[in-house]
Scaffold this motif. Sequence first.
Motif, PDB file in Angstrom:
ATOM      1  N   PHE A 144       0.824  -1.218   0.000  1.00  0.00           N
ATOM      2  CA  PHE A 144       0.000   0.000   0.000  1.00  0.00           C
ATOM      3  C   PHE A 144       0.854   1.262   0.000  1.00  0.00           C
ATOM      4  O   PHE A 144       0.486   2.262  -0.610  1.00  0.00           O
ATOM      5  CB  PHE A 144      -0.940  -0.003   1.209  1.00  0.00           C
ATOM      6  N   SER A 145       1.999   1.219   0.688  1.00  0.00           N
ATOM      7  CA  SER A 145       2.856   2.413   0.729  1.00  0.00           C
ATOM      8  C   SER A 145       3.330   2.779  -0.676  1.00  0.00           C
ATOM      9  O   SER A 145       3.405   3.960  -1.035  1.00  0.00           O
ATOM     10  CB  SER A 145       4.057   2.181   1.650  1.00  0.00           C
ATOM     11  N   LEU A 146       3.642   1.768  -1.498  1.00  0.00           N
ATOM     12  CA  LEU A 146       4.033   2.026  -2.894  1.00  0.00           C
ATOM     13  C   LEU A 146       2.826   2.426  -3.722  1.00  0.00           C
ATOM     14  O   LEU A 146       2.869   3.399  -4.480  1.00  0.00           O
ATOM     15  CB  LEU A 146       4.696   0.782  -3.485  1.00  0.00           C
ATOM     16  N   GLY A 147       1.724   1.689  -3.578  1.00  0.00           N
ATOM     17  CA  GLY A 147       0.529   1.987  -4.362  1.00  0.00           C
ATOM     18  C   GLY A 147      -0.019   3.372  -4.098  1.00  0.00           C
ATOM     19  O   GLY A 147      -0.482   4.057  -5.011  1.00  0.00           O
ATOM     20  N   ASN A 148       0.043   3.801  -2.857  1.00  0.00           N
ATOM     21  CA  ASN A 148      -0.494   5.111  -2.493  1.00  0.00           C
ATOM     22  C   ASN A 148       0.303   6.241  -3.128  1.00  0.00           C
ATOM     23  O   ASN A 148      -0.276   7.215  -3.637  1.00  0.00           O
ATOM     24  CB  ASN A 148      -0.500   5.252  -0.967  1.00  0.00           C
ATOM     25  N   SER A 181       6.706  -6.623 -12.513  1.00  0.00           N
ATOM     26  CA  SER A 181       6.599  -8.077 -12.481  1.00  0.00           C
ATOM     27  C   SER A 181       5.160  -8.546 -12.456  1.00  0.00           C
ATOM     28  O   SER A 181       4.895  -9.749 -12.519  1.00  0.00           O
ATOM     29  CB  SER A 181       7.329  -8.626 -11.246  1.00  0.00           C
ATOM     30  N   GLY A 182       4.217  -7.611 -12.354  1.00  0.00           N
ATOM     31  CA  GLY A 182       2.809  -7.985 -12.357  1.00  0.00           C
ATOM     32  C   GLY A 182       2.253  -8.304 -10.984  1.00  0.00           C
ATOM     33  O   GLY A 182       1.107  -8.749 -10.864  1.00  0.00           O
ATOM     34  N   ASP A 183       3.039  -8.095  -9.913  1.00  0.00           N
ATOM     35  CA  ASP A 183       2.546  -8.336  -8.563  1.00  0.00           C
ATOM     36  C   ASP A 183       1.398  -7.373  -8.258  1.00  0.00           C
ATOM     37  O   ASP A 183       1.371  -6.247  -8.738  1.00  0.00           O
ATOM     38  CB  ASP A 183       3.656  -8.143  -7.531  1.00  0.00           C
ATOM     39  N   VAL A 184       0.485  -7.834  -7.421  1.00  0.00           N
ATOM     40  CA  VAL A 184      -0.649  -7.001  -7.042  1.00  0.00           C
ATOM     41  C   VAL A 184      -0.189  -5.908  -6.075  1.00  0.00           C
ATOM     42  O   VAL A 184       0.538  -6.183  -5.122  1.00  0.00           O
ATOM     43  CB  VAL A 184      -1.759  -7.848  -6.382  1.00  0.00           C
ATOM     44  N   ILE A 185      -0.597  -4.673  -6.348  1.00  0.00           N
ATOM     45  CA  ILE A 185      -0.252  -3.534  -5.493  1.00  0.00           C
ATOM     46  C   ILE A 185      -1.546  -2.889  -5.014  1.00  0.00           C
ATOM     47  O   ILE A 185      -2.429  -2.568  -5.818  1.00  0.00           O
ATOM     48  CB  ILE A 185       0.597  -2.504  -6.253  1.00  0.00           C
ATOM     49  N   VAL A 186      -1.687  -2.715  -3.716  1.00  0.00           N
ATOM     50  CA  VAL A 186      -2.882  -2.102  -3.121  1.00  0.00           C
ATOM     51  C   VAL A 186      -2.712  -0.586  -3.119  1.00  0.00           C
ATOM     52  O   VAL A 186      -1.695  -0.071  -2.653  1.00  0.00           O
ATOM     53  CB  VAL A 186      -3.097  -2.613  -1.686  1.00  0.00           C
ATOM     54  N   SER A 187      -3.700   0.129  -3.654  1.00  0.00           N
ATOM     55  CA  SER A 187      -3.616   1.595  -3.710  1.00  0.00           C
ATOM     56  C   SER A 187      -4.822   2.272  -3.079  1.00  0.00           C
ATOM     57  O   SER A 187      -4.857   3.494  -2.983  1.00  0.00           O
ATOM     58  CB  SER A 187      -3.486   2.058  -5.170  1.00  0.00           C
ATOM     59  N   ALA A 206      -7.310   3.083   0.058  1.00  0.00           N
ATOM     60  CA  ALA A 206      -7.259   3.125   1.524  1.00  0.00           C
ATOM     61  C   ALA A 206      -8.304   2.209   2.152  1.00  0.00           C
ATOM     62  O   ALA A 206      -8.067   1.606   3.206  1.00  0.00           O
ATOM     63  CB  ALA A 206      -7.460   4.559   2.008  1.00  0.00           C
ATOM     64  N   ARG A 207      -9.459   2.073   1.510  1.00  0.00           N
ATOM     65  CA  ARG A 207     -10.502   1.173   2.028  1.00  0.00           C
ATOM     66  C   ARG A 207     -10.030  -0.274   1.994  1.00  0.00           C
ATOM     67  O   ARG A 207     -10.254  -1.043   2.937  1.00  0.00           O
ATOM     68  CB  ARG A 207     -11.786   1.334   1.208  1.00  0.00           C
ATOM     69  N   HIS A 208      -9.360  -0.651   0.915  1.00  0.00           N
ATOM     70  CA  HIS A 208      -8.825  -2.012   0.806  1.00  0.00           C
ATOM     71  C   HIS A 208      -7.753  -2.255   1.864  1.00  0.00           C
ATOM     72  O   HIS A 208      -7.700  -3.330   2.480  1.00  0.00           O
ATOM     73  CB  HIS A 208      -8.227  -2.233  -0.585  1.00  0.00           C
ATOM     74  N   TYR A 209      -6.901  -1.251   2.072  1.00  0.00           N
ATOM     75  CA  TYR A 209      -5.828  -1.397   3.059  1.00  0.00           C
ATOM     76  C   TYR A 209      -6.392  -1.590   4.464  1.00  0.00           C
ATOM     77  O   TYR A 209      -5.909  -2.426   5.234  1.00  0.00           O
ATOM     78  CB  TYR A 209      -4.920  -0.166   3.018  1.00  0.00           C
ATOM     79  N   GLU A 210      -7.422  -0.824   4.791  1.00  0.00           N
ATOM     80  CA  GLU A 210      -8.035  -0.947   6.114  1.00  0.00           C
ATOM     81  C   GLU A 210      -8.627  -2.339   6.310  1.00  0.00           C
ATOM     82  O   GLU A 210      -8.440  -2.971   7.363  1.00  0.00           O
ATOM     83  CB  GLU A 210      -9.118   0.117   6.291  1.00  0.00           C
ATOM     84  N   ALA A 211      -9.339  -2.842   5.290  1.00  0.00           N
ATOM     85  CA  ALA A 211      -9.937  -4.173   5.386  1.00  0.00           C
ATOM     86  C   ALA A 211      -8.863  -5.251   5.497  1.00  0.00           C
ATOM     87  O   ALA A 211      -8.998  -6.214   6.271  1.00  0.00           O
ATOM     88  CB  ALA A 211     -10.839  -4.432   4.179  1.00  0.00           C
ATOM     89  N   LEU A 212      -7.786  -5.106   4.721  1.00  0.00           N
ATOM     90  CA  LEU A 212      -6.694  -6.082   4.782  1.00  0.00           C
ATOM     91  C   LEU A 212      -6.016  -6.071   6.154  1.00  0.00           C
ATOM     92  O   LEU A 212      -5.606  -7.124   6.661  1.00  0.00           O
ATOM     93  CB  LEU A 212      -5.667  -5.787   3.686  1.00  0.00           C
TER      94      LEU A 212
END
Length: 464
Positions: free
Chosen positions: A212-216, A392-398, A400-406
Amino acid sequence: MNDQTVICAIGTAPGMGAIAVIRLSGKGCIEICDRIFVSPSHKKLIDVLPNTIHFGKIVNKEELIDEVLISVFHAPHSFTGEDSIEISCHGSVYIQQRILQLLISSGARLAAPGEFTQRAFLNGKMDLSQAEAVADLIASSSAAAHKMALSQMRGGFSDELMKLRMELLHITSLLELELDFSEEDVEFADRSELRGIAVGIDTLISRLCVSFSLGNVIKNGIPVAIVGNTNVGKSTLLNALLKEDRAIVSDIEGTTRDVIEDTINLQGITFRFIDTAGIRHTDDRVENMGIERTFTKIEQARIVLFLIDATKDTEQFLPYYTQVKEHLGPDTRLVILLNKTDQTDSADIILSQITSLSSGEKILPIAAKTGYNIHHLVDELVSTINLNALHSGDVIVSNARHYEALSHARLAIERVITGLDSHLSGEFVSQDIRECLHYLGEITGQITTDEVLGNIFKNFCVGK
């Protein structure tokens, strides 16, 4: 929430252009268009094949409004999963508004923000995380943000979450099966095997949280604070990076008394450069307020560019360097820039002195006024952001709602691991698994409320 009425909206950007697109969706939208559309063959749109485009005229009784192209889509093979129409007309604002008025008077209503995408979600065309990625894709202003949003919209994030849910359901089904045979003292699940699965899930959720830190910063722009003593060339450097005279440059010390921000795209990444007030001791109250804001921006920055004047001695370097270091965040990268190297023959000596006083940070000699080594600075800025995961195609969270749920899901799965280690009853472990499943389901929309959906889609633009 699941409204079946026909909605319409302008799908292109507001204003005048060569063409505009007006969208309709809902059962009966094709019949509504037939009331105002006349083709050269007088064939009705309701009778044409789906996924076809038709030329004709938009008319109000005998009045010609415009010549248009109309695309026809039948449910469920459309963006929303409903019967849909897209009208391509000329980009006159007057024409767009007249067509909208005719559609509304014929039975349609104006769409709410994000209502087309909301209907796509409600009709199962995409999950909630993919729907949110649509908004991110529209708002993307750099290649990195575009690639990240496109990956999420295509289901990369959803696929990861689906794998997690399947593994969690496997664990809880075995544990709950044991509860049905509790009197027989039967154990269906190997606790060590379950623990291994739970640890794997915890590792994946933790990796998503860390991303998330990268995605944000990719999504919102990477904040870069330009700091240093007065008159070292901070504003000149900002202008050099932006390639325009954004900040006032003067030989008078203390010219910049407030922060100046601007964004620029460098090699596909958006950076937010922040020119700050010079750090120095002063009795000027206004300038001191600017210096306080400088330290605040240092704390908020992802990268800090600390400028040193190569034409002056290094006596003041250490106290200002110490002040900057004290305000750095735990993940902030500090880069020391030795500026005005073109104006002195002692640049190498100053560079050596600074190297001995610093703590191993990257030190780069530059000349902001002439542009010397600015391209190396750009390379250094880009290199501080690790884009290997994106490439590399890795999933990146961007989101904030997703980050909180995770984050909540991670706490729940950690309790599962602790429970297995403590040999807790399967009933208690299963409850923590169900909680983890709940938070993962909130991300994809398998578990949601009308209030959550309303908050998400109200931030979309009208027509999407």
